[in-house]
Enzyme design. Sequence first.
Site, PDB file in Angstrom:
ATOM      1  N   ASP A 194      -9.025   3.339  -2.613  1.00 19.92           N
ATOM      2  CA  ASP A 194     -10.083   3.710  -1.668  1.00 19.92           C
ATOM      3  C   ASP A 194     -11.374   4.147  -2.357  1.00 19.92           C
ATOM      4  OD1 ASP A 194      -8.177   3.106   0.143  1.00 19.92           O
ATOM      5  OD2 ASP A 194      -7.692   5.182   0.664  1.00 19.92           O
ATOM      6  N   GLU A 236       2.720   4.965  -4.073  1.00 22.01           N
ATOM      7  CA  GLU A 236       2.722   5.868  -5.252  1.00 22.01           C
ATOM      8  C   GLU A 236       3.988   6.711  -5.341  1.00 22.01           C
ATOM      9  OE1 GLU A 236       0.225   5.588  -2.979  1.00 22.01           O
ATOM     10  OE2 GLU A 236      -0.890   4.224  -4.242  1.00 22.01           O
ATOM     11  N   ASP A 241       0.852  -1.194   0.000  1.00 21.96           N
ATOM     12  CA  ASP A 241       0.000   0.000   0.000  1.00 21.96           C
ATOM     13  C   ASP A 241       0.889   1.245   0.000  1.00 21.96           C
ATOM     14  OD1 ASP A 241      -2.279   1.589   0.252  1.00 21.96           O
ATOM     15  OD2 ASP A 241      -2.413   1.331   2.436  1.00 21.96           O
TER      16      ASP A 241
END
Length: 785
Positions: A495, A407, A404
């Site tokens: 999300d 980015e 997670d």
Amino acid sequence: MPQYFGKLPINHQPWTTIGNVDAVTWNNKTINFESNNSRLTITILAPNLIRVRFAPTGEFMPRRSWAVTLDDAEWTTTPFTVRETQATVEIETSQIRVSVQQQNCRITCFDKAKRPFAEDTETGMGWRMGAVAVWKQIAADEHFYGFGERTGFLDKLSEVKTNWTIDALDYDALTDEMYQAIPFFMALRPEVGYGIFFNTTFWSQFDIGAEQPGVWKMETRSGELDYYIIYGPEPAQILNTYTQLTGRMPLPPKWALGYHQCRWSYDSEIVVRELAQEFRQRRIPCDVIHLDIDYMQGFRVFTWSSQRFPNPAKLISDLAQDGFKTVTIIDPGVKYEPEANYHVFDQGIENDYFVRKADGELFHGYVWPDKAVFPDFLRPDVSNWWGDLHKSLTDIGVAGIWNDMNEPAINDRPFGDDGNKIWFPLDAPQGGGEDKGNIPVSSSTHIEVHNLYGLIMAKACYEGLERHRNSERSFVLTRSGYAGVQRWSSVWMGDNHSLWEHLEMSLPMLCNMGLSGVGFVGCDIGGFAGNATGELFARWMQVGMLYPLMRGHSAMSTARHEPWVFGDRVENICREYINLRYQLLPYIYSLFWEAATTGAPILRPLLYHFPNDPQTCTLYDQVFLGASLMAAPIYRPGIEHRSVYLPLGTWYDWWSGECYEGPIHILAHAPLERMPLYVRSGAIVPMQPVKQYVDESPLDEIRLRIWPGNNEYQLFEDDGHTSKYQDKSFALTNIRVFTQTSKTVVEIGAREGKWTPPTREAIVELVGFGEQRFPDDGKQHRLEF
Ligand code: MIG
């Protein structure tokens, strides 16, 4: 050099365009055009695949190719001819012709019927300080798909799509940049179709007729234009070649195709054990439990909370006894903690593994563990180290890893302190020391490799799991990625929200991922942020049954979202559709094999199978799961009827057996218990009895459900968890159904491969054949294969 936090410099200078061709030369692969001081090359890699490179300065940069699996020299030489005329240079392969104008280097491709595609406009290629671009025509009836992870509906005509990975939380239909950056799309019109892979990891952008109707443009903030044109004409062929170029997914372990349950967080051993028990007691199948960030000690990666998870090895092995696999989350941010004996931080500092700024100072930002530093995964020594850190997890039985925040998502101030999102300074050095194909690759700066951070993290993780799990297949799930991510990881769409709109959008989002080469994908069932109603949850579970990655997840401080929290009715619906998923596993598993060997998506929009039917170009709310099953889910509250489009051919209602002749629009009746589901004529759907988890018991029964028609099908089976399938240790059974005068023939062909399935009962069940069935035992026929 200025420090760019979060912002890229904007450039408004006018574009310079390329001049006329001064000289043309070629060898057995590449045609080389000189024009003033600039240089253009067209390389023929396959009859339907060309690479175009253009350097305004005349000098190509030494290119590292992160996504592409084969260097140009590694493609087998493809025959082509070059013909020079007064006006053009014509390059022809067995499938396409590429025409380059002498006057301005404009490139146009033609299919064998002389229909143009990927045609440069009058402007063609252009450049300005720090940017290059090309403009091409949008043909009448042309539609645009793929683009990696995108919100909104299927077709991206008239939209702008930027490739720059960000934490896209709170996304909606208007969001542009996403977690993934995959600079690939396909343009389709009846009979003609092509794909474009924009080979740049720098910031890039597609403008599909937004600035100028009828013209699409792509631009990258780099010094060179480098793209591949892939001729189809059908999406399947485009994807086949695109995934030959950027790679295909390895076969995941079969358990990863079962139902996954996740929440932020099941934050103690007690809660996790209760959860597992609920599933088994309620007879709701489940294979995987995910542990979110709270299993760690103060969010330190590769640690466990000693209070809440005092004995993780015991927990994981008890769960395994009960048929559950455990997946743990790992974020890239390493807690900045000098002199605290935190091994990950200490080792990283000692070996200088963390990203530094241009001035040499250690970069830090704020994430879950508060002040944190970030490994430079692009360096092979760092990537190895990181991969090996996973050994502490795999040693105690962790079966897969969830990546997670890669980015990367970073704040400039501690969480909860109203900070801004940042990433590494664009001039921060990264990578270096790599030796790919004997070419030493020097280091780069963040501006070039920002889009790769998540991809390389997932790769490091995958390679670590491969090293430390004794030839067990790996399961990795990542939020961020770049083209080619399918080679190492599955992907979820970040999300989303517990909104009907997000349920609706999940189908085109996942379909466009599939059309971008990434087949193993899913959205959080029930929605991550917000509280689902029972009705929304039931509908979402029906749709989730179709997701290649079927995972329920929900955020901290939302209501619980497990299948049983909404009362009996919803629980029964969830059980029924999760059961159906498990019954369909032989079918779904064969689809994963197809994806691994051909690049075909698992979840497909209708246009994938009917690209020449104009009704399908924008149809986003019906999907194929493989070639035989087509679902038309309900994604609105209170709705019990919906229109369904059935393209040309014969179709059967999965539930009622009712038969329809397409093309036709029908009104489907869909009370809460029903997701409209259809079967194409000639469908061969292998099914198995419900299991509480994939490997609960050896498969003792396989049922081939067959509908009238003509079709060929390949059933794939193997041990489901080792890498032996790579050595042909699998069983591929060819099954054929066809009509012969008044009878239907089902032919089960010889098995290919070295693996022998366990003895089991095989049942052929004919569906939709009317009253007349098998002479012996009616509707079913038992046999061995
Ligand atoms: O800042 O780990 O998308 O799935 O549950 C939020 C906590 C961090 C974002 C992920 C979500 C996950 C959550 N994470």
